[in-house]
Design an enzyme around this catalytic site. Structure first.
Site, PDB file in Angstrom:
ATOM      1  CB  THR A  28       3.535  39.615  23.075  1.00 40.53           C
ATOM      2  OG1 THR A  28       2.281  38.967  22.058  1.00 40.53           O
ATOM      3  CG2 THR A  28       4.498  39.073  23.331  1.00 40.53           C
ATOM      4  CD  GLU A  94       0.406  35.852  17.528  1.00 40.23           C
ATOM      5  OE1 GLU A  94      -1.294  35.956  17.308  1.00 40.23           O
ATOM      6  OE2 GLU A  94       1.115  36.796  17.624  1.00 40.23           O
ATOM      7  CD  GLN A  96      -4.506  35.159  17.145  1.00 39.33           C
ATOM      8  OE1 GLN A  96      -4.456  34.960  19.147  1.00 39.33           O
ATOM      9  NE2 GLN A  96      -3.356  35.678  17.172  1.00 39.33           N
TER      10      GLN A  96
END
Ligand code: ZN
Length: 192
Positions: A28, A94, A96
Site C-alpha cells: 500500500t 486490496e 484480492q
C-alpha cells in the site's frame, strides 16, 4: 525494487501495474507513493478499495506505516468502471478481495487509456495464490513483488503467517493476527 522509468512509459494508451506481496511488505505504501506522484503532476487520480477492508479507516487507503490517501469504497468491480470515466489514473488496493470481474474491469480501464495501479496479497495465509491476483499479474504490463522481512529469521519474506486458527480464508486484522515469514519459517496454523 523495480522502478518505472517515466521516460519509457507508454504513450496514448493505458496500462496496468500490479504491486503484489505478503502483508507488511509495503504494497500500500508503494501504491500511495506512485499515486501521490501522479497527483503532483495534476493528473486526475481515483482510489478504490473493496468494502471488506475496514482495518484502519473507512474512506482512505492506509498502509501499515500509516500513510493514507482518500479512497472510494465499492462493493463490485463494475462500480469502479462507472465511477472512473473522468479519471486518468486509477488506484485499487486490496484487490484480492474483489471478485474475478476485477480482471475485465482493469483491462477495460487500461484499454480506455487509463493508467491502472493494483495492489494486493498474492497468496493467502496458507501460501495459496489468492484469486484474482494471479490473473491480474498475468495481464499487467508492469509487476512489482514486494518482500517483507521474516520476523523469525530475517530472510526476505513473501508469506503471511496467521497466528490464530481459523478455517476462514479472510480474517481481517493486522500485526495482532498476522506476521511476515519466509518459506522456511511459514507453517499452517492448524499443523502446529
Ligand atoms: Zn524465516
Amino acid at each position: 525494487m523495480h522502478e518505472l522509468n517515466p521516460h519509457s512509459l507508454p504513450k496514448e494508451t493505458g496500462w496496468i501495474e500490479v504491486i503484489a506481496g505478503c502483508m507488511f511488505s509495503g504494497k500500500t505504501e508503494e501504491l500511495i507513493r506512485r499515486l501521490r506522484r501522479a497527483k503532483i503532476a495534476k493528473q486526475i487520480v481515483l482510489v478504490f478499495k473493496p468494502k471488506i477492508d475496514t482495518r484502519y479507516s473507512v474512506d482512505e487507503i492506509v498502509s501499515h506505516s500509516e500513510q493514507s490517501l482518500p479512497s472510494i469504497i465499492v462493493e463490485t468491480p463494475q462500480e469502479i468502471l462507472e465511477l472512473s470515466k473522468d479519471a486518468q489514473v486509477i488506484g485499487i488496493d486490496e484487490a484480492q478481495f474483489f471478485s474475478k470481474e476485477i480482471v475485465e474491469v482493469c483491462n477495460q480501464l487500461a484499454n480506455d487509456g487509463k493508467r491502472v495501479l493494483v495492489a494486493g496479497l498474492d497468496q493467502d495465509y496458507r501460501g495459496i495464490p489468492f484469486e484474482p491476483m494471479p490473473q491480474l499479474l498475468a495481464i499487467a504490463e508492469y509487476i512489482t513483488k514486494t518482500l517483507a522481512i521474516c520476523v523469525v529469521c530475517g530472510n526476505p519474506a513473501d508469506k503471511t503467517q496467521r497466528k490464530i486458527i481459523s478455517a476462514e480464508r479472510v480474517v481481517v486484522g493486522a500485526s495482532d493476527i498476522y506476521e511476515a515469514r519466509c518459506r522456511k519459517c511459514h507453517y499452517l496454523p492448524e499443523e502446529n
